[in-house]
Design a protein around this motif. Structure first.
Motif, PDB file in Angstrom:
ATOM      1  N   LYS A 212       0.614  -1.312   0.018  1.00  0.00           N
ATOM      2  CA  LYS A 212      -0.177   0.191   0.136  1.00  0.00           C
ATOM      3  C   LYS A 212       0.511   1.312   0.224  1.00  0.00           C
ATOM      4  O   LYS A 212       2.031   1.373   0.080  1.00  0.00           O
ATOM      5  N   ALA A 213       0.516   2.139  -0.258  1.00  0.00           N
ATOM      6  CA  ALA A 213       0.601   3.659  -0.042  1.00  0.00           C
ATOM      7  C   ALA A 213       0.506   4.969  -0.207  1.00  0.00           C
ATOM      8  O   ALA A 213      -0.834   4.724  -0.302  1.00  0.00           O
ATOM      9  N   LEU A 214       0.790   5.904   0.011  1.00  0.00           N
ATOM     10  CA  LEU A 214       0.668   7.012   0.227  1.00  0.00           C
ATOM     11  C   LEU A 214       1.488   7.776  -0.205  1.00  0.00           C
ATOM     12  O   LEU A 214       2.550   8.472   0.037  1.00  0.00           O
ATOM     13  N   PHE A 215       0.610   9.162  -1.135  1.00  0.00           N
ATOM     14  CA  PHE A 215       1.222   9.839  -1.490  1.00  0.00           C
ATOM     15  C   PHE A 215       0.363  11.148  -2.297  1.00  0.00           C
ATOM     16  O   PHE A 215      -1.113  11.701  -1.990  1.00  0.00           O
ATOM     17  N   ALA A 216       1.171  11.965  -2.761  1.00  0.00           N
ATOM     18  CA  ALA A 216       0.423  13.010  -3.338  1.00  0.00           C
ATOM     19  C   ALA A 216       0.230  13.964  -4.853  1.00  0.00           C
ATOM     20  O   ALA A 216       1.724  12.840  -5.351  1.00  0.00           O
ATOM     21  N   ALA A 217      -0.213  14.767  -5.501  1.00  0.00           N
ATOM     22  CA  ALA A 217       0.032  14.743  -7.002  1.00  0.00           C
ATOM     23  C   ALA A 217       1.284  15.741  -6.612  1.00  0.00           C
ATOM     24  O   ALA A 217       0.739  17.018  -6.536  1.00  0.00           O
ATOM     25  N   GLY A 218       1.968  15.649  -7.535  1.00  0.00           N
ATOM     26  CA  GLY A 218       3.185  17.158  -7.888  1.00  0.00           C
ATOM     27  C   GLY A 218       2.871  17.924  -9.022  1.00  0.00           C
ATOM     28  O   GLY A 218       2.704  16.477  -9.919  1.00  0.00           O
ATOM     29  N   SER A 219       2.746  19.180  -8.771  1.00  0.00           N
ATOM     30  CA  SER A 219       2.746  19.797 -10.843  1.00  0.00           C
ATOM     31  C   SER A 219       3.904  19.622 -11.501  1.00  0.00           C
ATOM     32  O   SER A 219       5.138  19.960 -10.592  1.00  0.00           O
ATOM     33  N   CYS A 220       4.003  19.833 -12.313  1.00  0.00           N
ATOM     34  CA  CYS A 220       4.933  19.887 -13.425  1.00  0.00           C
ATOM     35  C   CYS A 220       4.868  21.898 -14.092  1.00  0.00           C
ATOM     36  O   CYS A 220       4.959  21.905 -15.326  1.00  0.00           O
ATOM     37  N   THR A 221       5.878  21.986 -12.610  1.00  0.00           N
ATOM     38  CA  THR A 221       6.161  23.429 -12.753  1.00  0.00           C
ATOM     39  C   THR A 221       7.535  23.552 -12.721  1.00  0.00           C
ATOM     40  O   THR A 221       7.797  23.147 -11.815  1.00  0.00           O
ATOM     41  N   THR A 222       7.767  25.008 -12.522  1.00  0.00           N
ATOM     42  CA  THR A 222       9.189  25.322 -12.028  1.00  0.00           C
ATOM     43  C   THR A 222       8.561  26.152 -10.370  1.00  0.00           C
ATOM     44  O   THR A 222       9.241  26.109  -9.646  1.00  0.00           O
ATOM     45  N   GLU A 223       7.598  26.189  -9.986  1.00  0.00           N
ATOM     46  CA  GLU A 223       6.945  25.614  -8.911  1.00  0.00           C
ATOM     47  C   GLU A 223       7.054  24.869  -7.949  1.00  0.00           C
ATOM     48  O   GLU A 223       6.930  24.462  -6.851  1.00  0.00           O
ATOM     49  N   ALA A 232      15.069  18.891  -9.241  1.00  0.00           N
ATOM     50  CA  ALA A 232      15.285  19.210 -10.702  1.00  0.00           C
ATOM     51  C   ALA A 232      15.595  20.608 -11.409  1.00  0.00           C
ATOM     52  O   ALA A 232      14.807  21.246 -10.394  1.00  0.00           O
ATOM     53  N   THR A 233      15.140  21.171 -12.006  1.00  0.00           N
ATOM     54  CA  THR A 233      16.191  22.236 -12.874  1.00  0.00           C
ATOM     55  C   THR A 233      14.819  22.822 -13.327  1.00  0.00           C
ATOM     56  O   THR A 233      14.165  22.002 -13.986  1.00  0.00           O
ATOM     57  N   ALA A 234      14.572  24.601 -13.858  1.00  0.00           N
ATOM     58  CA  ALA A 234      13.549  24.460 -14.371  1.00  0.00           C
ATOM     59  C   ALA A 234      13.120  24.360 -15.855  1.00  0.00           C
ATOM     60  O   ALA A 234      12.959  23.916 -16.887  1.00  0.00           O
ATOM     61  N   ASP A 235      15.052  24.035 -16.504  1.00  0.00           N
ATOM     62  CA  ASP A 235      15.165  23.926 -17.522  1.00  0.00           C
ATOM     63  C   ASP A 235      14.954  21.853 -17.527  1.00  0.00           C
ATOM     64  O   ASP A 235      14.318  21.806 -18.834  1.00  0.00           O
ATOM     65  N   ASP A 236      14.095  21.261 -16.623  1.00  0.00           N
ATOM     66  CA  ASP A 236      14.409  19.718 -16.708  1.00  0.00           C
ATOM     67  C   ASP A 236      13.154  20.012 -16.780  1.00  0.00           C
ATOM     68  O   ASP A 236      12.467  18.669 -18.028  1.00  0.00           O
ATOM     69  N   ILE A 237      12.444  21.031 -16.249  1.00  0.00           N
ATOM     70  CA  ILE A 237      11.063  20.716 -15.596  1.00  0.00           C
ATOM     71  C   ILE A 237      10.534  21.098 -17.719  1.00  0.00           C
ATOM     72  O   ILE A 237       9.776  20.410 -18.119  1.00  0.00           O
ATOM     73  N   ALA A 238      10.747  21.949 -18.359  1.00  0.00           N
ATOM     74  CA  ALA A 238      11.045  22.763 -19.645  1.00  0.00           C
ATOM     75  C   ALA A 238      10.874  21.835 -20.579  1.00  0.00           C
ATOM     76  O   ALA A 238       9.848  21.124 -21.463  1.00  0.00           O
ATOM     77  N   ASP A 239      11.644  20.674 -20.695  1.00  0.00           N
ATOM     78  CA  ASP A 239      12.043  19.606 -21.034  1.00  0.00           C
ATOM     79  C   ASP A 239      11.493  18.449 -20.733  1.00  0.00           C
ATOM     80  O   ASP A 239      10.777  17.824 -21.955  1.00  0.00           O
ATOM     81  N   TYR A 240      11.158  17.984 -19.864  1.00  0.00           N
ATOM     82  CA  TYR A 240       9.978  17.002 -19.735  1.00  0.00           C
ATOM     83  C   TYR A 240       7.950  17.876 -19.700  1.00  0.00           C
ATOM     84  O   TYR A 240       7.784  16.853 -20.198  1.00  0.00           O
TER      85      TYR A 240
END
Length: 322
Positions: A212-223, A232-240
């Motif tokens: 079993k697992a407990l987790f949240a969903a993270g946004s894929c933004t620079t914040e 991750a860096t801001a460039d990594d986020i932009a690439d993904y």
């Protein structure tokens, strides 16, 4: 008892804490009446009741059923194939922090009912998970283990991944297995070597025991927390993002359909993979807020969650999302 005033110790004896709790919750006396009955001040009664909660003598919670049988709960179950969805009222459309605390509290109340003897619960990290563990009443579950799902990292939040799992294990009276390794290493080679260290290898092996697992969903933004924590860096986020990523799940990136988006960071990371999380008996997703609608939808579409806790505003946004 007489009205003779006592001189209580700072924390109060166990007997007087029990007596105050009994009078308040079972006999319906108010705090002033209890103070007169026990011969103490009203402030002392307040302290006794608080101590009763801290000792686990008093457990206050609402019944789960109204939140699980809400029309939004049933709609979320049908839409995303969930076993159950727990929907609480938002504090206000503009107070995201207060709503997050309410959602985290609800999840902490519900979690013990979702666990069974012998379970191994994998725990992610982040503010929602931290607040859940902090606000959860002690509720022992026999022979339960709590495993940290991702490695450690620098954090701007004032708490660590280890604290999230350790605090939750404490609340459940369970065994805690932390990952004594960074979440991300500087090179794939260093990460591969660290995974072979006996201590880290054994801790990673424990991830394979999670059911079993407990987790949240993270946004894929620079914040996103993965940027703020230095994963991750801001460039990594932009690439993904350019390659379709719409959510972060335990440090990994997934697209709008919940499929893992491989990238250069994967080989440098220490922690559970999305593929492993899809095999679990239960995944409890706890998230809320307008910025989490897109990542939550992606995680739900991917089938990582069997159970969900959120608020009614976020629930409506999820159901309206195309």
């Amino acid at each position: 008892m007489s009205g003779r005033r006592r001189t209580p110790s700072p924390s109060g004896s166990f007997e007087i804490v029990v007596e105050a709790a009994w009078l308040y919750y079972n006999e319906g006396l108010n705090q002033n009446e209890i103070a007169r009955r026990l011969g103490v001040s009203r402030a002392s009664v307040v302290n006794y009741l608080q101590e009763g909660r801290e000792r686990g003598l008093i457990r206050i919670r609402l019944a789960d059923e109204p939140f699980l049988a809400h029309s939004l709960s049933l709609d979320l179950q049908r839409r995303f194939g969930l076993k159950a969805a727990y929907v609480v009222p938002a504090v206000s459309p503009t107070d995201d922090t207060a709503t997050l605390l309410r959602v985290a509290k609800a999840a902490g109340n519900w979690l013990p009912a979702l666990l069974q003897t012998g379970d191994t619960l994998g725990v992610a990290w982040g503010r929602t998970i931290y607040e859940l563990a902090e606000g959860m009443e002690p509720e022992p579950v026999a022979d339960v283990s709590v495993v940290q799902l991702t490695g450690s990292m620098a954090t701007p939040y004032g708490f660590t991944a280890e604290l999230c799992s350790a605090r939750l294990a404490q609340r459940l009276n369970g065994r805690c297995i932390n990952l004594h390794a960074p979440a991300i290493l500087s090179t794939p080679e260093l990460a591969a070597a660290l995974r072979q260290e006996p201590l880290i290898r054994d801790q990673l092996h424990a991830l394979g025991d999670c059911n079993k697992a407990l987790f949240a969903a993270g946004s894929c933004t620079t914040e996103s927390h993965v940027v703020l924590a230095g994963i991750a860096t801001a460039d990594d986020i932009a690439d993904y993002r350019a390659r379709g990523a719409r959510a972060v799940l335990c440090g990994r990136f997934v697209d709008a359909d919940g499929r893992h988006v491989p990238g250069a960071l994967d080989e440098r990371m220490i922690g559970i993979t999305p593929e492993r999380m899809q095999d679990l008996e239960m995944g409890l997703l706890v998230s809320c807020g307008p910025d989490k609608v897109e990542p939550m939808a992606a995680v739900l579409q991917g089938g990582y969650a069997s159970h969900l806790v959120t608020d009614n505003v976020t629930a409506r946004a999820l159901l309206a999302d195309g």
